[in-house]
Design a protein around this motif. Structure first.
Motif, PDB file in Angstrom:
ATOM      1  N   TYR A 207       0.830  -1.265  -0.044  1.00  0.00           N
ATOM      2  CA  TYR A 207       0.157  -0.173  -0.192  1.00  0.00           C
ATOM      3  C   TYR A 207       0.822   1.183  -0.339  1.00  0.00           C
ATOM      4  N   GLN A 210       2.816   2.227  -3.276  1.00  0.00           N
ATOM      5  CA  GLN A 210       2.406   1.977  -4.852  1.00  0.00           C
ATOM      6  C   GLN A 210       2.771   3.269  -5.304  1.00  0.00           C
ATOM      7  N   THR A 211       3.119   3.650  -6.485  1.00  0.00           N
ATOM      8  CA  THR A 211       3.381   5.224  -7.257  1.00  0.00           C
ATOM      9  C   THR A 211       2.394   4.666  -8.485  1.00  0.00           C
ATOM     10  N   LYS A 215      -2.742   6.168  -8.823  1.00  0.00           N
ATOM     11  CA  LYS A 215      -3.038   7.038  -7.500  1.00  0.00           C
ATOM     12  C   LYS A 215      -3.100   8.225  -7.697  1.00  0.00           C
ATOM     13  N   ARG A 216      -2.359   9.082  -8.531  1.00  0.00           N
ATOM     14  CA  ARG A 216      -2.053  10.430  -8.387  1.00  0.00           C
ATOM     15  C   ARG A 216      -3.299  10.794  -9.173  1.00  0.00           C
ATOM     16  N   ILE A 245      -6.559   0.178  -8.511  1.00  0.00           N
ATOM     17  CA  ILE A 245      -5.659   1.246  -7.804  1.00  0.00           C
ATOM     18  C   ILE A 245      -6.808   2.761  -7.367  1.00  0.00           C
ATOM     19  N   THR A 248      -8.120   1.928  -4.021  1.00  0.00           N
ATOM     20  CA  THR A 248      -7.871   2.031  -3.091  1.00  0.00           C
ATOM     21  C   THR A 248      -7.615   3.479  -2.285  1.00  0.00           C
ATOM     22  N   TYR A 249      -7.223   4.267  -3.617  1.00  0.00           N
ATOM     23  CA  TYR A 249      -6.776   5.135  -2.886  1.00  0.00           C
ATOM     24  C   TYR A 249      -7.602   6.656  -2.845  1.00  0.00           C
TER      25      TYR A 249
END
Length: 254
Positions: A207, A210-211, A215-216, A245, A248-249
């Protein structure tokens, strides 16, 4: 000395045979397989294609395909001996109850002809009797492997997890390799990134490690990647993983 009979001649059987023969605490007394041809690679050990010719041993290790475990176990011509299998997904109870049952599961990927270091391979052990579990621990210790007491249900969860980290990730490597080849880029350029990604999660949780654009929340880069991909299946995989992903974020709008 622990006396072992190996039933099977596939990848796991061959790797176990190799590491067992290097230990002074283990004696492989026999290897069984129904095909004589498959036994040709097992040298300096008695072999047989007939179950009724199996020799006395402390542990009988069934290292065959999951769907053949029960059949082999049912046909064993003896009772009240320690019989284990090496499967990650099969329950200990697929083994016939006429014998003492257990599991000796090496959590690793095995490829024919490629050596592995068993000191780096965790062994998941299970047995109905405490004395039998101790024998399996001694067997693991004799080849220098770390061992863990893992139930059948826990092992099933581990096996699913292993498919994600090994089989699925390797398939993603294959897709990346295909994309590189299609664009005349050497795949080995990605080797350091692959190694760093794997190394990173030895000190961080996945977790935290992650990149990437999902994610961003970088929709422009994501759209550019999807445009670059030629195959629909690759687009589907990319989109599904990106959505997972993002969710998740907390970026569920992607």
């Amino acid at each position: 000395m622990i006396r072992v009979v190996i039933l099977g001649a596939g990848n796991i059987a061959q790797h176990l045979y190799t590491v067992f023969t290097k230990s002074e605490a283990i004696q492989v007394v026999q290897v069984y397989n129904r095909s004589q041809k498959a036994l040709q690679s097992f040298t300096n050990v008695a072999t047989t294609t007939r179950l009724k010719e199996l020799r006395d041993a402390d542990v009988y290790i069934i290292a065959v395909a999951d769907d053949a475990i029960a059949s082999v176990a049912n046909k064993l011509p003896f009772t009240n001996r320690l019989v284990v299998h090496t499967s990650g997904s099969a329950s200990m109870h697929v083994l016939h109850k006429k014998n003492r049952r257990g599991v000796f599961y090496p959590l690793q990927t095995f490829t024919k002809g490629k050596e592995v270091d068993f000191s780096q391979i965790p062994l998941c052990l299970e047995a109905r009797e405490k004395t039998d579990f101790k024998v399996l621990q001694q067997l693991a210790d004799a080849i220098g492997s770390p061992s863990y007491k893992i139930s059948s249900e826990q092992r099933r969860a581990l096996h699913v997890s292993a498919v994600f980290v090994n089989n699925f990730s390797n398939h993603l490597y294959r897709i990346a390799h295909e994309i590189c080849e299609a664009n005349n880029v050497p795949f080995q350029i990605l080797h350091p990134l692959i190694q760093e990604t794997a190394h990173k999660i030895t000190t961080l949780t996945p977790y935290m490690a992650q990149t990437g654009p999902a994610k961003r929340g970088d929709q422009k880069t994501i759209d550019d990647h999807l445009e670059k991909l030629d195959k629909d299946i690759h687009k589907e995989i990319y989109t599904l993983l990106t959505q997972s992903i993002a969710k998740t974020y907390g970026r569920e709008k992607l």
